[in-house]
Scaffold this motif. Structure first.
Motif, PDB file in Angstrom:
ATOM      1  N   GLY A 168       2.307   1.971   4.233  1.00 16.56           N
ATOM      2  CA  GLY A 168       1.438   1.318   3.259  1.00 16.56           C
ATOM      3  C   GLY A 168       1.354  -0.173   3.515  1.00 16.56           C
ATOM      4  N   TRP A 169       0.217  -0.761   3.193  1.00 15.58           N
ATOM      5  CA  TRP A 169      -0.032  -2.194   3.399  1.00 15.58           C
ATOM      6  C   TRP A 169      -0.073  -2.859   2.037  1.00 15.58           C
ATOM      7  N   ASP A 170       0.929  -3.669   1.743  1.00 15.84           N
ATOM      8  CA  ASP A 170       1.008  -4.349   0.450  1.00 15.84           C
ATOM      9  C   ASP A 170      -0.150  -5.328   0.264  1.00 15.84           C
ATOM     10  N   PHE A 181      -5.692   1.511   9.229  1.00 13.20           N
ATOM     11  CA  PHE A 181      -6.020   0.329   8.440  1.00 13.20           C
ATOM     12  C   PHE A 181      -7.087  -0.592   9.028  1.00 13.20           C
ATOM     13  N   ALA A 182      -7.598  -0.319  10.217  1.00 16.39           N
ATOM     14  CA  ALA A 182      -8.533  -1.248  10.880  1.00 16.39           C
ATOM     15  C   ALA A 182      -9.842  -1.439  10.133  1.00 16.39           C
ATOM     16  N   GLY A 198      -8.855 -12.540  -0.892  1.00 17.68           N
ATOM     17  CA  GLY A 198      -7.691 -12.886  -1.706  1.00 17.68           C
ATOM     18  C   GLY A 198      -7.554 -12.097  -2.996  1.00 17.68           C
ATOM     19  N   THR A 199      -8.303 -11.003  -3.137  1.00 17.41           N
ATOM     20  CA  THR A 199      -8.306 -10.256  -4.408  1.00 17.41           C
ATOM     21  C   THR A 199      -7.254  -9.159  -4.480  1.00 17.41           C
ATOM     22  N   GLY A 200      -6.536  -8.890  -3.403  1.00 20.89           N
ATOM     23  CA  GLY A 200      -5.562  -7.817  -3.398  1.00 20.89           C
ATOM     24  C   GLY A 200      -6.186  -6.459  -3.083  1.00 20.89           C
ATOM     25  N   VAL A 201      -7.460  -6.457  -2.777  1.00 23.55           N
ATOM     26  CA  VAL A 201      -8.154  -5.202  -2.446  1.00 23.55           C
ATOM     27  C   VAL A 201      -8.319  -5.100  -0.946  1.00 23.55           C
ATOM     28  N   PHE A 216      -6.637   0.639   0.176  1.00 26.41           N
ATOM     29  CA  PHE A 216      -5.905   1.866   0.504  1.00 26.41           C
ATOM     30  C   PHE A 216      -5.017   2.175  -0.696  1.00 26.41           C
ATOM     31  N   CYS A 217      -5.356   3.197  -1.437  1.00 26.84           N
ATOM     32  CA  CYS A 217      -4.702   3.449  -2.719  1.00 26.84           C
ATOM     33  C   CYS A 217      -3.266   3.929  -2.589  1.00 26.84           C
ATOM     34  N   SER A 218      -2.875   4.396  -1.427  1.00 32.77           N
ATOM     35  CA  SER A 218      -1.502   4.866  -1.245  1.00 32.77           C
ATOM     36  C   SER A 218      -1.140   4.770   0.232  1.00 32.77           C
ATOM     37  N   ALA A 219       0.136   4.993   0.498  1.00 30.74           N
ATOM     38  CA  ALA A 219       0.584   4.991   1.892  1.00 30.74           C
ATOM     39  C   ALA A 219      -0.092   6.140   2.640  1.00 30.74           C
ATOM     40  N   LYS A 220      -0.317   5.923   3.916  1.00 28.39           N
ATOM     41  CA  LYS A 220      -0.931   6.954   4.764  1.00 28.39           C
ATOM     42  C   LYS A 220       0.164   7.679   5.539  1.00 28.39           C
TER      43      LYS A 220
END
Length: 120
Positions: free
Chosen positions: A30-32, A63-64, A117-120, A37-41
């Protein structure tokens, strides 16, 4: 929430147990601060895979599509394995660093905090 079986002699069987994967293992990544990405892959990996191979092969596949991905400075990434901070070097193998079946690897990219910078 507790679950009660319909029959008193029910025996559960986990279909994702290590014995079903041979020498391979499941790894969740998962990418903090990147909630696109709603959960770890989940990835199927070998314990002898190096960190460099993981970064070059697995992480782009997962994640690309995020605009921040191309800007990651891998030498500055902060890694967390199963809730503990861990230092990963490119030549380390996953097995030598304590990765095991169904481990959770989280990574944080300082300065990259999601889309604009929104965390999304």
């Amino acid at each position: 929430m507790a679950v009660t079986a319909i029959t008193p002699d029910y025996q559960g069987y986990a279909r994702d147990q290590q014995s079903h994967y041979g020498d391979s293992m499941l790894l969740y990544i998962g990418w903090d601060e990147h909630l696109l990405f709603c959960s770890a892959k989940a990835f199927l990996v070998q314990p002898d895979m190096t960190v460099s191979q993981m970064i070059q092969q697995l992480l782009p596949a997962g994640f690309a599509q995020h605009p921040d991905f191309e800007q990651i400075e891998w030498s500055k990434v902060q890694w967390n394995l199963n809730g503990e901070a861990v230092e990963l070097n490119p030549d380390d193998t996953l097995g030598s660093k304590g990765f095991d079946h169904k481990s959770l690897l989280r990574f944080k990219t300082p300065g990259l905090n999601g889309y604009k910078g929104t965390g999304v």
